[in-house]
Structures are given as C-alpha cells and as structure tokens.
Write an enzyme that holds these catalytic residues in place. Structure first.
Site, PDB file in Angstrom:
ATOM      1  N   ASP A 129      23.327  29.666  70.708  1.00 33.83           N
ATOM      2  CA  ASP A 129      24.357  29.756  70.071  1.00 33.83           C
ATOM      3  C   ASP A 129      24.160  30.350  68.889  1.00 33.83           C
ATOM      4  O   ASP A 129      23.084  30.290  68.215  1.00 33.83           O
ATOM      5  CB  ASP A 129      24.948  28.482  69.957  1.00 33.83           C
ATOM      6  CG  ASP A 129      25.636  27.931  71.241  1.00 33.83           C
ATOM      7  OD1 ASP A 129      26.052  28.724  71.942  1.00 33.83           O
ATOM      8  OD2 ASP A 129      25.954  26.543  71.489  1.00 33.83           O
ATOM      9  N   ARG A 179      27.421  36.690  74.167  1.00 37.43           N
ATOM     10  CA  ARG A 179      28.362  35.975  74.240  1.00 37.43           C
ATOM     11  C   ARG A 179      29.207  36.089  72.951  1.00 37.43           C
ATOM     12  O   ARG A 179      28.841  35.889  71.983  1.00 37.43           O
ATOM     13  CB  ARG A 179      28.275  34.435  74.314  1.00 37.43           C
ATOM     14  CG  ARG A 179      29.466  33.618  74.556  1.00 37.43           C
ATOM     15  CD  ARG A 179      29.305  32.081  74.221  1.00 37.43           C
ATOM     16  NE  ARG A 179      28.657  31.508  75.367  1.00 37.43           N
ATOM     17  CZ  ARG A 179      27.592  30.579  75.381  1.00 37.43           C
ATOM     18  NH1 ARG A 179      27.382  30.269  74.136  1.00 37.43           N
ATOM     19  NH2 ARG A 179      27.026  30.117  76.007  1.00 37.43           N
TER      20      ARG A 179
END
Length: 306
Positions: A129, A179
């Site tokens: 992330d 992502r």
C-alpha cells in the site's frame, strides 16, 4: 468540509481511543469489515469465493515502533497465506510499509517485505500500500528493492497526488503490478489535487497509460481500486479494446461497499477482487473510508438511532 473533518478525526488519538468503545460505532463498522480476526475475514473470503469472486485481505495497523511488532505482523500475514491455501481460496495479501517497520528502520521493513514476498510465491501478488505523502519516496525505494528479487510484488499508486504520473513513468519499464486508487489521506493542495475533477482525470490518464504499455507488449498488471462507475466503465472498455483479460486487469473493491455494482460486474464477467480488512486497529482506516464516501456517514447516523 465533512471530508476534512473525517480525515482530521482519523489522526486524533483521543477519538481513536474513545469512539471505538461506542456500540453504535462498532455496529456501523461491521458494514465495512466482517470482524477483527483473520478467521472471520477468511469466512467471508470463502463465501465470496463460492460466488466466483477472489479476495484480498489486509490486517489493519500502521506506524509500529518495534522490531517485535513487525515480526508479529509478518507472522500474521504468513499465517493468512497458509490458512487461505489450506482452505483452497484465491486470496492475496496487502500490507502497509509502516506496519512492517518503515518508520523505525527501512532495512527492517525491506527484510520483512522480502520474507512475505517469498511466502507469497505461487500464491498471488504481495501488494504494498501507499500511505501519506511523507512515505512516497521510502515506499518507492522499498518496492524497487523488493521487485528486483520478486516479480510478484505490487504497488499502490494514488491519482490525487500531483507527482504520480512521473512516478508511474519511472516504474513502467519494470512491468509493474499496480493498484490504482484515488487517495484517502489529508494532503495540502500543492501535493494533491483539491478538485475531484482533476483527481478523476488523473485516474483515467494513469489507467490508460499503463494499459497502453501492456497492450504494446510491456509487462504489468492493473488493479483498479475504485467504486466509481465513471472510472470503472470507461477503463473496463479501454481494457477490452487493449485485449487485456483477467490475467492483466481487474477491478478491486472494498468489502461492504458497492455491493450492487459488484454483483453487476460479476454478472458481466468483469474481473473483480474484493479487499477484506480485519484487525483491532480499525479506527483511522474507518474514518478514511467515511471521508472517501460521505454518503456512508448517513449509514453511521442511522446506526446511532437504531
């Protein structure tokens, strides 16, 4: 104003201690996470898997201070991968660098990521992330170092940051697994686009840029982390025209949000993966989820009066 208030609340220590004790808050958060344990998360992963929907799991937590805490995080994610495999589930994991020691020692964080990437071999992507803007450079360095040894490492990029187009260009020759999200941290206007239209335009441009690279024979994978039909529909069409199938492209949605849209995507055969969060350290994450979609605040308000 509401978004700014929620993002402020996500960083407030007093609120993070007091509000999770409130029954209506704990009741409302169940909309977005099935429980605080890995086992509860994997029960939902199993249910979704039987509907043909693979999943991601992430244990909530960030900014740990000690090596012992990071080792506990590594052990939990290793257990998650092993248990998911035993259950026959298509489950990937998503980690936060500060949950693995990035604040205290970047080398410790890198060793932890390397260990998890090794554990994830043959089990899908290990997703890293992206957190607040202070962590961009160390996270990019962490990703590049891990990616040199493990092709199954992916990275989250945020379209609301002004620098992200340049960051993508610096990574694209690696054939990265990306992502793409809009972004959910409080950032000043010189760092992040304050206007939603600019964030959306950046999101579309970034998605198309990586798809063009893949369509031209470059490596990579794109996970679209969004619930916004204005992003999903044009980029899904673009992926189709670029000849990208579920091995190169998917929509990634959060558990409990956009369930009607998730069912629609599944019916149409669009590649979809659902991110399931769990853990006791859910308050900052929960506030950011509310800030992303202010309509969710009304769900919480209704919960107060049930």
């Amino acid at each position: 104003m509401m978004r700014r208030g929620l993002l402020w609340a996500s960083t407030n220590p007093w609120l993070s201690t007091r509000l999770p004790q409130r029954r209506f808050v704990r009741r409302a958060v169940r909309k977005f996470m099935p429980g605080e344990t890995l086992e509860e998360a994997l029960v939902e992963a199993d249910r979704l898997g039987k509907l043909g929907v693979p999943t991601l799991v992430t244990m909530l937590g960030e900014n740990v201070d000690t090596a012992e805490e990071t080792r506990a995080t590594v052990a939990e994610y290793t257990r998650a991968m092993e248990l998911a495999e035993e259950m026959g589930l298509d489950v990937e994991v998503s980690i936060k660098p500060t949950h693995l020691g990035l604040d205290a020692d970047p080398e410790v964080a890198l060793e932890n990521v390397r260990e998890l990437a090794s554990a994830a071999e043959g089990r899908g992507t290990l997703w890293i992330d992206m957190e607040g803007s202070l962590y961009i450079e160390p996270t990019l360095s962490l990703f590049r170092a891990a990616r040199r040894e493990h092709e199954n490492v992916g990275l989250c990029l945020q379209s609301y940051l002004r620098r992200t187009a340049e960051d993508l260009e610096s990574l694209i020759e690696l054939g990265p697994r990306i992502r793409l999200v809009k972004g959910a941290y409080a950032e000043p206007p010189e760092i992040a686009f304050p206007d939603k239209r600019d964030v959306d335009a950046s999101y579309l441009a970034l998605g198309r840029r990586l798809m063009d690279h893949m369509a031209d024979g470059g490596g990579g994978f794109l996970g679209l982390g969004t619930h916004d039909p204005a992003m999903i529909e044009p980029l899904t069409e673009y992926a189709g025209s670029a000849g990208l199938d579920g091995g190169r492209f998917e929509i990634e949605m959060l558990y409990g949000i956009g369930r009607r849209e998730q069912r629609k995507l599944t019916r149409h055969g669009t590649p979809l993966r659902v991110l399931i969060s769990y853990g006791v350290a859910w308050f900052p994450w929960y506030m950011r989820r509310l800030a992303e979609r202010p309509a969710n605040v009304w769900f919480v308000a209704r919960s107060m009066f049930r």
